[in-house]
Write a protein that holds these residues in place. Structure first.
Motif, mmCIF file in Angstrom:
data_model
loop_
_atom_site.group_PDB
_atom_site.id
_atom_site.type_symbol
_atom_site.label_atom_id
_atom_site.label_comp_id
_atom_site.label_asym_id
_atom_site.label_seq_id
_atom_site.Cartn_x
_atom_site.Cartn_y
_atom_site.Cartn_z
ATOM 1 N N ASP A 137 16.494 -6.935 -8.201
ATOM 2 C CA ASP A 137 15.325 -6.961 -9.059
ATOM 3 C C ASP A 137 14.287 -7.078 -7.896
ATOM 4 O O ASP A 137 14.058 -8.238 -7.595
ATOM 5 N N SER B 175 10.598 -6.650 -6.124
ATOM 6 C CA SER B 175 8.862 -6.365 -6.122
ATOM 7 C C SER B 175 8.628 -6.501 -4.757
ATOM 8 O O SER B 175 9.206 -6.782 -3.759
ATOM 9 N N HIS C 227 7.351 3.336 -8.370
ATOM 10 C CA HIS C 227 7.944 3.328 -9.743
ATOM 11 C C HIS C 227 9.064 3.861 -10.073
ATOM 12 O O HIS C 227 10.040 3.636 -10.950
ATOM 13 N N HIS D 246 9.008 -3.250 -8.744
ATOM 14 C CA HIS D 246 7.623 -3.860 -9.313
ATOM 15 C C HIS D 246 6.533 -3.861 -8.484
ATOM 16 O O HIS D 246 6.654 -4.331 -7.375
ATOM 17 N N HIS E 243 3.471 -5.119 -9.640
ATOM 18 C CA HIS E 243 2.241 -5.835 -10.237
ATOM 19 C C HIS E 243 1.529 -6.764 -9.058
ATOM 20 O O HIS E 243 0.656 -7.485 -9.579
#
Length: 340
Positions: free
Chosen positions: A72, A74, A93, A98, A100
């Motif tokens: 996962d 980011s 993307h 991620h 954000h």
């Protein structure tokens, strides 16, 4: 299926522009360093055959590598609000990274690298870091660091170099694992920042030239450099695992007890750009999967060898099952080990 470990990469995201042209002229001086230099004759008009655009930058390369490995992933970086920024968002993307935590500002353009072809596909890179160097301590994502399990910090150049200290301090505040893969420009201007952060760094990955730069900061009186001296000096600050890559020769590593060496895998090189990011991110990914340092080194070598067979720093990044399959076929006798 994603692995439950959350990884946050920190550093730069750039648009890589590969400029391709024929009849590259080079020159080599008869010195001990045996460096080759790309020549462009003053006044000449060089016809460009092709221009290719890719997403690049240390943090972006590492984030994509971790995502393909099943984590996962980011990214925290700073980019502009221009077309290059849109290009980077689309690329990340697509790779399920991620975004954000990405900072954006209109004050400067997104960073861009221009990759110039060199002899044996050992390219030269012109880097414009743009807005990425305007990162401030106030923009650091403490909540993202707190929510992550593993930090992977890539090059923080120019005015962003001092941020390595507060980033690693925040990570240790929340008891997070920290891996750092600094860039050459960062060490040329701010080796003392890395020196101060070492006590909060678990894994340090750098190339041989960068290791020499750091060692000069750790021991300014020393007139000689050896990997044994370097490993001992860095371990004394608390860093558990140190890796030193050396291009075509291979990779050395130390875990306080032993020194490991694995030679590079001989492949046809299309582009050497991104090899270090591919190795370092894969090495840390494997350790997070519970692999031994020996198997992590093998995996990193395999991932790096794959990347340099492709154009673009992310094109050849491998998935975990691909790493596992290729490692199973690799000669285990290639890796050497001796006591530190």
């Amino acid at each position: 299926m994603k692995h439950n470990v959350k990884i946050l990469t920190i550093g730069g995201a750039l648009q890589d522009v590969f400029i391709q042209y024929g009849n590259t002229e080079t020159v080599r001086f008869h010195t001990e360093e045996k460096n080759s230099y790309i020549c462009m004759r003053a006044g000449a008009k060089i016809e460009v055959k092709n221009i290719l655009y890719y997403c690049g930058g240390g943090a972006a390369n590492a984030a994509v590598s971790f995502s393909r490995a099943g984590f996962d992933a980011s990214i925290f970086c700073k980019i502009g609000t221009d077309q290059a920024a849109d290009f980077i968002f689309v690329a990340l993307h697509k790779e399920h990274v991620h975004t954000h935590y990405v900072q954006q500002a209109k004050t400067e353009p997104t960073g861009t690298s221009f990759i110039i072809p060199g002899p044996n596909n050992n390219n030269a890179v012109l880097v414009y870091r743009g807005i990425s160097m305007s990162l401030t301590e106030k923009e650091l994502p403490e909540s993202a660091i707190a929510e992550s399990d593993q930090l992977y910090i890539t090059s923080l150049s120019g005015s962003a170099a001092p941020l390595l200290i507060p980033i690693t301090q925040i990570a240790k505040k929340y008891n997070k694992a920290v891996a750092v893969n600094p860039g050459t420009s960062q060490l040329q201007t701010g080796a003392h920042y890395l020196k101060e952060a070492l006590k909060n760094i678990d894994i340090l990955i750098l190339n041989n030239y960068e290791a020499e730069l750091l060692y000069k900061s750790l021991d300014p009186t020393s007139t000689s450099f050896t990997l044994e001296l370097f490993f001992a000096a860095v371990h004394a600050y608390g860093t558990s695992i140190i890796v030193v890559t050396n291009g075509a020769e291979g990779v050395h590593a130390s875990d306080k007890k032993s020194i490991y060496f694995h030679p590079s895998i001989k492949v046809d090189i299309v582009s050497s750009t991104g090899a270090g990011d591919a190795f370092g991110s894969c090495f840390v990914a494997q350790l997070n999967y519970g692999a031994s340092i020996e198997d992590a080194l093998r995996a990193g070598i395999i991932n790096s060898a794959s990347v340099i067979q492709h154009l673009g720093t992310q094109t050849g990044l491998l998935k975990k099952n691909e790493i596992d399959e290729r490692r199973a076929k690799l000669d285990k006798g290639l890796l050497k080990k001796h006591a530190l």
